[in-house]
Design a protein around this motif. Structure first.
Motif, mmCIF file in Angstrom:
data_model
loop_
_atom_site.group_PDB
_atom_site.id
_atom_site.type_symbol
_atom_site.label_atom_id
_atom_site.label_comp_id
_atom_site.label_asym_id
_atom_site.label_seq_id
_atom_site.Cartn_x
_atom_site.Cartn_y
_atom_site.Cartn_z
ATOM 1 N N ILE A 1 -21.228 14.025 19.791
ATOM 2 C CA ILE A 1 -22.253 14.940 19.284
ATOM 3 C C ILE A 1 -22.684 14.574 17.872
ATOM 4 N N LEU A 2 -21.739 14.281 16.992
ATOM 5 C CA LEU A 2 -22.058 14.001 15.593
ATOM 6 C C LEU A 2 -22.467 12.539 15.441
ATOM 7 N N THR A 3 -23.621 12.211 16.021
ATOM 8 C CA THR A 3 -24.162 10.861 15.975
ATOM 9 C C THR A 3 -25.650 10.928 15.662
ATOM 10 N N TRP A 4 -26.162 9.798 15.203
ATOM 11 C CA TRP A 4 -27.604 9.644 14.964
ATOM 12 C C TRP A 4 -28.230 9.134 16.259
ATOM 13 N N ARG A 5 -29.184 9.863 16.801
ATOM 14 C CA ARG A 5 -29.775 9.491 18.080
ATOM 15 C C ARG A 5 -31.265 9.220 17.919
ATOM 16 N N GLU A 6 -31.699 8.122 18.510
ATOM 17 C CA GLU A 6 -33.107 7.753 18.497
ATOM 18 C C GLU A 6 -33.542 7.444 19.926
ATOM 19 N N PRO A 7 -34.631 8.051 20.406
ATOM 20 C CA PRO A 7 -35.105 7.744 21.769
ATOM 21 C C PRO A 7 -35.820 6.400 21.810
ATOM 22 N N ARG A 8 -35.516 5.619 22.825
ATOM 23 C CA ARG A 8 -36.169 4.340 23.034
ATOM 24 C C ARG A 8 -36.530 4.198 24.512
ATOM 25 N N ARG A 9 -37.682 3.578 24.756
ATOM 26 C CA ARG A 9 -38.200 3.428 26.114
ATOM 27 C C ARG A 9 -37.648 2.151 26.740
ATOM 28 N N VAL A 10 -37.184 2.257 27.972
ATOM 29 C CA VAL A 10 -36.649 1.114 28.700
ATOM 30 C C VAL A 10 -37.813 0.340 29.310
ATOM 31 N N THR A 11 -37.886 -0.961 29.039
ATOM 32 C CA THR A 11 -38.972 -1.792 29.542
ATOM 33 C C THR A 11 -38.677 -2.258 30.963
ATOM 34 N N CYS A 12 -39.664 -2.915 31.548
ATOM 35 C CA CYS A 12 -39.494 -3.452 32.896
ATOM 36 C C CYS A 12 -38.427 -4.537 32.939
ATOM 37 N N ALA A 13 -38.145 -5.177 31.817
ATOM 38 C CA ALA A 13 -37.102 -6.204 31.759
ATOM 39 C C ALA A 13 -35.729 -5.615 31.476
ATOM 40 N N LEU A 14 -35.590 -4.290 31.596
ATOM 41 C CA LEU A 14 -34.332 -3.591 31.335
ATOM 42 C C LEU A 14 -33.837 -3.858 29.914
ATOM 43 N N THR A 15 -34.757 -3.766 28.950
ATOM 44 C CA THR A 15 -34.416 -3.928 27.546
ATOM 45 C C THR A 15 -34.957 -2.744 26.751
ATOM 46 N N ALA B 1 -27.353 18.284 16.500
ATOM 47 C CA ALA B 1 -25.901 18.295 16.681
ATOM 48 C C ALA B 1 -25.348 19.717 16.612
ATOM 49 N N MET B 2 -25.852 20.523 15.676
ATOM 50 C CA MET B 2 -25.377 21.899 15.575
ATOM 51 C C MET B 2 -25.788 22.723 16.804
ATOM 52 N N TYR B 3 -26.945 22.423 17.359
ATOM 53 C CA TYR B 3 -27.375 23.117 18.580
ATOM 54 C C TYR B 3 -26.426 22.811 19.727
ATOM 55 N N GLU B 4 -26.020 21.555 19.849
ATOM 56 C CA GLU B 4 -25.100 21.189 20.927
ATOM 57 C C GLU B 4 -23.723 21.799 20.717
ATOM 58 N N LEU B 5 -23.369 22.097 19.469
ATOM 59 C CA LEU B 5 -22.097 22.766 19.178
ATOM 60 C C LEU B 5 -22.228 24.283 19.193
ATOM 61 N N ASN B 6 -23.420 24.791 19.543
ATOM 62 C CA ASN B 6 -23.676 26.236 19.590
ATOM 63 C C ASN B 6 -23.473 26.881 18.223
ATOM 64 N N ILE B 7 -23.935 26.179 17.167
ATOM 65 C CA ILE B 7 -23.883 26.697 15.798
ATOM 66 C C ILE B 7 -25.315 26.899 15.335
ATOM 67 N N ASP B 8 -25.684 28.124 14.993
ATOM 68 C CA ASP B 8 -27.034 28.399 14.504
ATOM 69 C C ASP B 8 -27.225 27.785 13.119
ATOM 70 N N THR B 9 -28.455 27.400 12.829
ATOM 71 C CA THR B 9 -28.793 26.861 11.506
ATOM 72 C C THR B 9 -29.972 27.636 10.951
#
Length: 385
Positions: free
Chosen positions: A318-332, A234-242
């Motif tokens: 931007i200030l959200t918890w994000r988790e990557p998930r794979r889309v299946t063939c059934a669009l789920t 989130a800080m990277y997307e706001l251009n704030i160094d950490t």
């Protein structure tokens, strides 16, 4: 007894001599002496006999100046030391002791290995090492150029309410308190909430300086191979160094402020009869103004390094918890034991087999976001430790 005829005794042997002398003179019963010396009555009688036969020298241990029966033989010691020099010269005594047994079948106590390595100059005990010198770091020149952040778990309301955490934001250039936020625990969402309030009040700072808490630094890797935390992304997307400090003295200003707050702020909350986090957060601006007037410093530069947000920088997204998930063939896709169904459209069908982010908001809402995630190679250089 030495060459001059003088008998040398330890304090323990001297106390034993006095008790045995009392038994020999009839002033003390043997069983009383046995209780006092924690010996058997039979051993006390033996010591009395040795005292009458040999004098005070009979009470002195006969093992003195003789080698120990458990002493390490020179062959094993030389073999172990040669192996350590050859293969484990930069190991600590505990690890070297483990490897000697695992790889070479030499079983020694770790303190024995420590003594061997110390005598050979391969290990320096911590007490003999020179103390570390932490040279002071110069303050930043401008307000908002670097903000030190930290959380302090403490009984802020004393016995009036359970313990909670206080998130502290302090400016490095002026030592001014920029934000105080009471929360239940240190978490990503609590730092999101405090950082959002900070940005809305002051603007986006140049950099944030924190410790290596799990909110700011992840030891393992994410599914995409990066080790960036949700807060760091989130800080990277706001251009704030950490930045993450390697030790507590490195961010000593915020650490010292925590100690001051644990004294002054606790008493201020007591005087105002505040015992809830909501009331404490409402009172925080008044305390910040009083604290900064008393302890704030003048920056070297009058320029304010805070910047306003751009039009495309949406804090809600931007200030959200994000988790990557794979889309299946059934669009789920599945997240937190919940299956989400995507619309059967041409755009969504092109997402099959690809990863999209599920965004979780502080209020509990969840939303699959259909945009490409930045690559770990693009994220990592900006999140410097």
């Amino acid at each position: 007894m030495n060459a001059t005829g003088t008998i040398t005794m330890t304090m323990r042997e001297l106390d034993r001599f006095k008790v045995i002398q009392d038994v020999a003179d009839g002033r003390l019963k043997p069983w009383r002496a046995a209780e006092r010396l924690r010996l058997t009555t039979r051993q006390v009688r033996r010591l009395v006999g040795r005292l009458r036969e040999h004098g005070p020298a009979g009470v002195v241990s006969r093992r003195r100046s003789k080698p120990s029966n458990n002493q390490l033989d020179a062959v094993t010691a030389d073999r172990a030391l040669s192996i350590i020099r050859e293969r484990y010269a930069d190991f600590g005594p505990t690890l070297a002791c483990e490897k000697l047994y695992e790889c070479h079948g030499i079983r020694l106590a770790k303190e024995t290995v420590r003594r061997l390595m110390t005598d050979a100059g391969l290990w320096i005990p911590h007490r003999q090492r020179p103390p570390k010198v932490y040279q002071p770091r110069a303050r930043r020149a401008r307000v908002g150029e670097l903000i030190q952040i930290d959380g302090s778990d403490h009984r802020w309301f004393e016995e009036r309410a359970p313990a909670c955490s206080l998130l502290v934001y302090i400016d490095d250039a002026t030592s001014r308190l920029m934000m105080l936020h009471f929360t239940a625990t240190e978490s990503t969402f609590s730092y999101f909430e405090a950082t959002r309030a900070y940005i809305e009040q002051h603007g986006a700072p140049g950099a944030l300086y924190s410790d290596k808490y799990s909110v700011f630094r992840k030891t393992g890797a994410n599914k995409d191979g990066s080790s960036v935390t949700h807060f760091g992304r989130a800080m990277y997307e706001l251009n704030i160094d950490t930045f993450c400090a390697n030790s507590s003295p490195a961010k000593g200003r915020v650490e010292r402020v925590n100690l001051t707050l644990q004294d002054r702020l606790v008493k201020e909350l007591r005087l105002r009869h505040i015992d809830t986090r909501e009331a404490a957060n409402a009172c925080a601006p008044h305390f910040i103004a009083s604290y900064n007037a008393r302890f704030g410093k003048v920056p070297r530069s009058a320029f304010n390094a805070h910047r306003p947000l751009r039009v495309d920088e949406n804090l809600d997204t931007i200030l959200t918890w994000r988790e990557p998930r794979r889309v299946t063939c059934a669009l789920t896709l599945q997240y937190d034991r919940v299956i989400y169904l995507l619309d059967d459209t041409g755009t969504d069908r092109r997402l099959v087999g690809r990863y999209i982010d599920v965004c979780e908001y502080p209020d509990g809402r969840r939303d699959p976001r259909r945009w490409r995630r930045p690559s770990p190679q693009a994220l990592w250089p900006a999140l410097r430790d």
